[in-house]
Write a protein that holds these residues in place. Structure first.
Motif, PDB file in Angstrom:
ATOM      1  N   GLU A   1      27.190  24.253 -11.364  1.00 10.73           N
ATOM      2  CA  GLU A   1      26.973  23.646  -9.948  1.00 10.73           C
ATOM      3  C   GLU A   1      25.673  24.378  -9.184  1.00 10.73           C
ATOM      4  O   GLU A   1      24.965  24.104  -8.724  1.00 10.73           O
ATOM      5  CB  GLU A   1      28.242  23.778  -9.062  1.00 10.73           C
ATOM      6  CG  GLU A   1      29.019  23.006  -9.406  1.00 10.73           C
ATOM      7  CD  GLU A   1      30.921  23.205  -8.657  1.00 10.73           C
ATOM      8  OE1 GLU A   1      30.643  24.454  -7.898  1.00 10.73           O
ATOM      9  OE2 GLU A   1      31.764  22.717  -8.956  1.00 10.73           O
TER      10      GLU A   1
ATOM     11  N   ASP B   1      31.667  15.981  -8.553  1.00 12.07           N
ATOM     12  CA  ASP B   1      31.961  15.542  -7.098  1.00 12.07           C
ATOM     13  C   ASP B   1      33.492  16.116  -7.158  1.00 12.07           C
ATOM     14  O   ASP B   1      34.408  15.201  -7.156  1.00 12.07           O
ATOM     15  CB  ASP B   1      32.009  14.145  -6.700  1.00 12.07           C
ATOM     16  CG  ASP B   1      32.188  13.999  -5.506  1.00 12.07           C
ATOM     17  OD1 ASP B   1      32.592  14.845  -4.470  1.00 12.07           O
ATOM     18  OD2 ASP B   1      31.970  12.714  -4.647  1.00 12.07           O
ATOM     19  N   GLN B   2      33.872  17.464  -6.555  1.00 14.23           N
ATOM     20  CA  GLN B   2      35.350  17.897  -6.286  1.00 14.23           C
ATOM     21  C   GLN B   2      35.931  17.185  -5.190  1.00 14.23           C
ATOM     22  O   GLN B   2      37.061  17.239  -4.983  1.00 14.23           O
ATOM     23  CB  GLN B   2      35.091  19.117  -6.229  1.00 14.23           C
ATOM     24  CG  GLN B   2      34.746  19.968  -7.617  1.00 14.23           C
ATOM     25  CD  GLN B   2      35.693  19.716  -8.665  1.00 14.23           C
ATOM     26  OE1 GLN B   2      35.370  19.058  -9.492  1.00 14.23           O
ATOM     27  NE2 GLN B   2      36.971  19.984  -8.540  1.00 14.23           N
ATOM     28  N   THR B   3      35.192  16.587  -4.412  1.00 12.69           N
ATOM     29  CA  THR B   3      35.823  15.802  -3.086  1.00 12.69           C
ATOM     30  C   THR B   3      36.463  14.590  -3.655  1.00 12.69           C
ATOM     31  O   THR B   3      37.467  14.325  -2.588  1.00 12.69           O
ATOM     32  CB  THR B   3      34.715  15.313  -2.063  1.00 12.69           C
ATOM     33  OG1 THR B   3      33.759  14.344  -2.707  1.00 12.69           O
ATOM     34  CG2 THR B   3      33.744  16.480  -1.552  1.00 12.69           C
ATOM     35  N   ILE B   4      36.620  13.987  -4.792  1.00 14.84           N
ATOM     36  CA  ILE B   4      37.423  13.087  -5.172  1.00 14.84           C
ATOM     37  C   ILE B   4      38.966  13.571  -5.262  1.00 14.84           C
ATOM     38  O   ILE B   4      39.714  12.770  -4.759  1.00 14.84           O
ATOM     39  CB  ILE B   4      36.900  12.756  -6.609  1.00 14.84           C
ATOM     40  CG1 ILE B   4      35.757  11.998  -6.679  1.00 14.84           C
ATOM     41  CG2 ILE B   4      37.840  11.471  -7.176  1.00 14.84           C
ATOM     42  CD1 ILE B   4      34.973  11.829  -8.108  1.00 14.84           C
TER      43      ILE B   4
ATOM     44  N   LYS C   1      42.208  15.108  -4.126  1.00 15.08           N
ATOM     45  CA  LYS C   1      43.001  15.369  -2.952  1.00 15.08           C
ATOM     46  C   LYS C   1      44.077  16.507  -2.850  1.00 15.08           C
ATOM     47  O   LYS C   1      44.591  16.754  -2.045  1.00 15.08           O
ATOM     48  CB  LYS C   1      43.349  14.172  -2.217  1.00 15.08           C
ATOM     49  CG  LYS C   1      42.005  13.435  -1.569  1.00 15.08           C
ATOM     50  CD  LYS C   1      41.171  14.098  -0.785  1.00 15.08           C
ATOM     51  CE  LYS C   1      39.839  13.420  -0.508  1.00 15.08           C
ATOM     52  NZ  LYS C   1      38.947  14.274   0.261  1.00 15.08           N
TER      53      LYS C   1
ATOM     54  N   LYS D   1      46.041  19.808  -4.031  1.00 18.18           N
ATOM     55  CA  LYS D   1      45.646  21.027  -3.521  1.00 18.18           C
ATOM     56  C   LYS D   1      45.904  21.793  -5.194  1.00 18.18           C
ATOM     57  O   LYS D   1      46.934  21.735  -5.637  1.00 18.18           O
ATOM     58  CB  LYS D   1      46.703  21.778  -2.743  1.00 18.18           C
ATOM     59  CG  LYS D   1      46.469  23.282  -2.254  1.00 18.18           C
ATOM     60  CD  LYS D   1      47.293  23.772  -1.242  1.00 18.18           C
ATOM     61  CE  LYS D   1      47.083  25.233  -0.857  1.00 18.18           C
ATOM     62  NZ  LYS D   1      47.977  25.942   0.096  1.00 18.18           N
TER      63      LYS D   1
ATOM     64  N   ASP E   1      41.897  27.546  -8.061  1.00 18.31           N
ATOM     65  CA  ASP E   1      40.478  27.683  -8.688  1.00 18.31           C
ATOM     66  C   ASP E   1      40.554  28.765  -9.878  1.00 18.31           C
ATOM     67  O   ASP E   1      39.976  29.728  -9.392  1.00 18.31           O
ATOM     68  CB  ASP E   1      39.506  28.070  -7.476  1.00 18.31           C
ATOM     69  CG  ASP E   1      38.040  27.749  -7.890  1.00 18.31           C
ATOM     70  OD1 ASP E   1      37.703  27.333  -8.898  1.00 18.31           O
ATOM     71  OD2 ASP E   1      37.159  28.561  -7.288  1.00 18.31           O
TER      72      ASP E   1
ATOM     73  N   ASP F   1      40.881  10.336  -4.309  1.00 13.02           N
ATOM     74  CA  ASP F   1      40.049   9.589  -3.193  1.00 13.02           C
ATOM     75  C   ASP F   1      39.614   8.026  -3.768  1.00 13.02           C
ATOM     76  O   ASP F   1      38.477   8.392  -4.264  1.00 13.02           O
ATOM     77  CB  ASP F   1      39.249  10.376  -2.342  1.00 13.02           C
ATOM     78  CG  ASP F   1      38.650   9.494  -1.303  1.00 13.02           C
ATOM     79  OD1 ASP F   1      38.840   8.377  -1.261  1.00 13.02           O
ATOM     80  OD2 ASP F   1      37.654  10.311  -0.414  1.00 13.02           O
TER      81      ASP F   1
ATOM     82  N   LYS G   1      35.704   6.836  -3.622  1.00  7.74           N
ATOM     83  CA  LYS G   1      34.478   7.224  -4.241  1.00  7.74           C
ATOM     84  C   LYS G   1      34.299   6.397  -5.084  1.00  7.74           C
ATOM     85  O   LYS G   1      33.130   6.697  -5.972  1.00  7.74           O
ATOM     86  CB  LYS G   1      34.824   8.509  -4.932  1.00  7.74           C
ATOM     87  CG  LYS G   1      35.195   9.751  -3.838  1.00  7.74           C
ATOM     88  CD  LYS G   1      33.963   9.974  -2.952  1.00  7.74           C
ATOM     89  CE  LYS G   1      34.218  11.167  -2.014  1.00  7.74           C
ATOM     90  NZ  LYS G   1      33.259  11.755  -1.437  1.00  7.74           N
TER      91      LYS G   1
ATOM     92  N   THR H   1      44.021   7.139  -0.557  1.00  9.14           N
ATOM     93  CA  THR H   1      44.344   8.281  -1.594  1.00  9.14           C
ATOM     94  C   THR H   1      45.556   7.810  -2.341  1.00  9.14           C
ATOM     95  O   THR H   1      46.595   7.576  -1.839  1.00  9.14           O
ATOM     96  CB  THR H   1      44.611   9.408  -0.791  1.00  9.14           C
ATOM     97  OG1 THR H   1      43.497   9.991  -0.288  1.00  9.14           O
ATOM     98  CG2 THR H   1      44.956  10.580  -1.854  1.00  9.14           C
TER      99      THR H   1
END
Length: 483
Positions: free
Chosen positions: A266, A381-384, A386, A388, A391, A421, A424, A453
């Motif tokens: 990244e 794209d980690q926003t896909i 949702k 928790k 890391d 999500d 996407k 979602t």
């Protein structure tokens, strides 16, 4: 035996054959003759130095069957590669001078006088070409340049580095399957106390000169990258802006467990100008975990196929242009009857058996998966995701998708449900697949609709899985299917 030394001269530009590998127009991936190219490399560092012709053929044939695209070998090898001859009793240099290759007239393997060290390198390169594979050619291991660890000897300066680069480029000017890899496990800018006092060294002028020698023959069409040392020494830290550097690289560590190379990818992809990047040494299959502290025990263990997959898939999903796989007993071509084993823990496999190791046979499934969907428009794209998630190397879930939203892929290192999500991915209807990284098989799931979602649960068998979600209107084939 007396040897005749030849000084190579420039070939006419009309004789020069250039590498087919190029950087994609968006600066993130690689192409071959205009088509997407996935770098699936293998660390074969000592191949020219420690293998016979028959053994090279076995290696090349095996890796070809396994779908590898790049075999990485070192001309002046790491382990006493200048002062110890190859399997045929031949040395690479005269008087340890990189401007004087030890070359004899002719190249017949039936005539020991004719068949010299560089004829043997030629043979390996040509065998790879027959299988349509590239040789990631390291002109030298980095211990011949850097004032750090290693056998050495340090033999390079700016003047002879440029001449050596020119000599090799001239020799291989008509060889289409060469990718130039400078560095050899050493940083270009570093501090060292090898002399007894800590000194700052800057070897960039030497590597720059070697690249200049290569490009002086082949022009900017020569594809050149750099193999750095592990840990914090990444090419983006000290040579990213070098005009000769076509692709960034790092090594997340063949013996280290708790690393997060997806973050390195990244970061690399935020650099300007945009350049592709990849992990040139992730954890090696069958490598003892962290043996460097001399406290290794069997309880600490080895890296197995799952560890290799979990490291590699997440780095690729973050946006890298491929990866270099490694097996700990392959890179050194472990043959205890000829060479002392290096950091093996307590298990000797032998390199020929290791060539058929589990993860080695699984890597091409990743290549096929990536190439079975639109490739050069792919982004991490980690926003896909949702859900928790932690890391860390155990739990981190990595997601990649088409920037034009035609598909998304999510790698699950643990067999746990994941919330996604759906907005996407384009289309009112979405096809769902579960891709098995162990077998390359894809199982069709229940299609979904909408843009909210949704939670997905992988099949019960197997620790890691890839969830693939496609825009149904694109009519993509089964994941991993390449036309």
């Amino acid at each position: 035996m007396h040897r005749i030394l030849f000084t190579l001269v420039f070939l006419s530009s009309c004789l020069i054959g250039h590498s087919q590998i190029k950087v994609s127009d968006n600066g993130r991936f690689l192409t071959e003759n205009g088509k997407p190219f996935f770098w699936l490399g293998d660390t074969d560092w000592e191949m020219f130095h420690r293998l016979t012709r028959e053994e090279i053929e076995y290696l090349v044939n095996t890796r070809s069957e396994q779908g590898f695209t790049v075999l990485q070998g070192v001309a002046l090898a790491e382990f006493n590669g200048v002062r110890e001859p190859n399997r045929y009793g031949d040395w690479p240099l005269n008087n340890e001078d990189p401007t004087q290759l030890l070359i004899t007239p002719g190249n017949s393997p039936d005539n020991p006088y004719e068949y010299d060290y560089w004829d043997h390198v030629d043979f390996a390169i040509q065998k790879a070409a027959e299988k349509k594979m590239y040789i990631g050619l390291l002109p030298t291991w980095g211990d011949k340049v850097a004032h750090l660890w290693g056998d050495g000897p340090i033999i390079f300066n700016e003047q002879n580095a440029e001449a050596y680069g020119r000599i090799l480029a001239t020799r291989y000017a008509k060889q289409w399957n060469i990718i130039w890899v400078l560095g050899g496990d050493r940083p270009a800018y570093y501090k060292s106390n090898r002399s007894g006092t800590e000194v700052q060294y800057d070897d960039r002028p030497i590597w720059r000169a070697m690249a200049k020698g290569i490009e002086g023959v082949l022009g900017k069409e020569a594809f050149i990258t750099y193999h750095p040392a592990g840990g914090s020494y990444r090419t983006t830290d000290y040579i990213h802006e070098e005009p000769w550097l076509d692709m960034n690289a790092f090594q997340s560590g063949h013996g280290a467990r708790e690393t997060n190379p997806w973050k390195w990818v990244e970061k690399d992809l935020t650099m300007k100008p945009q350049k592709p990047t990849l992990d040139m040494e992730p954890c090696y299959e069958d490598h003892p975990v962290n043996p460097w502290d001399n406290k290794w025990t069997r309880a600490r263990g080895y890296f197995h196929a799952y560890d290799v997959r979990a490291r590699i898939y997440r780095g690729v999903f973050a946006g890298s242009c491929g990866v270099t796989y490694g097996h700990h007993q392959i890179w050194q071509f472990l043959n205890k009857d000829l060479y002392p084993p290096i950091n093996i823990g307590d298990t000797i496999i032998g390199w020929k058996k290791a060539a058929k190791a589990e993860a080695a046979g699984q890597m091409h499934y990743l290549k096929k998966l990536m190439l079975s969907r639109p490739y050069v428009t792919r982004i991490g794209d980690q926003t896909i995701v949702k859900s928790k998630i932690a890391d860390n190397y155990l739990e981190y879930v990595a997601a990649t998708r088409d920037s034009e939203k035609s598909y998304a892929m999510i790698y699950l290192p643990q067999n746990k449900s994941v919330s996604v999500d759906l907005s996407k991915v384009s289309g009112s209807k979405k096809n769902v697949w579960w891709f098995d990284p162990r077998s390359g098989e894809a199982t069709e799931g229940k299609s979904v609709s909408g843009s909210g979602t949704k939670s997905f649960t992988p099949p019960k068998a197997g620790q890691d899985w890839v969830l693939v979600i496609d825009d149904a209107s694109k009519n993509f084939k089964r994941p991993g299917t390449i036309e």
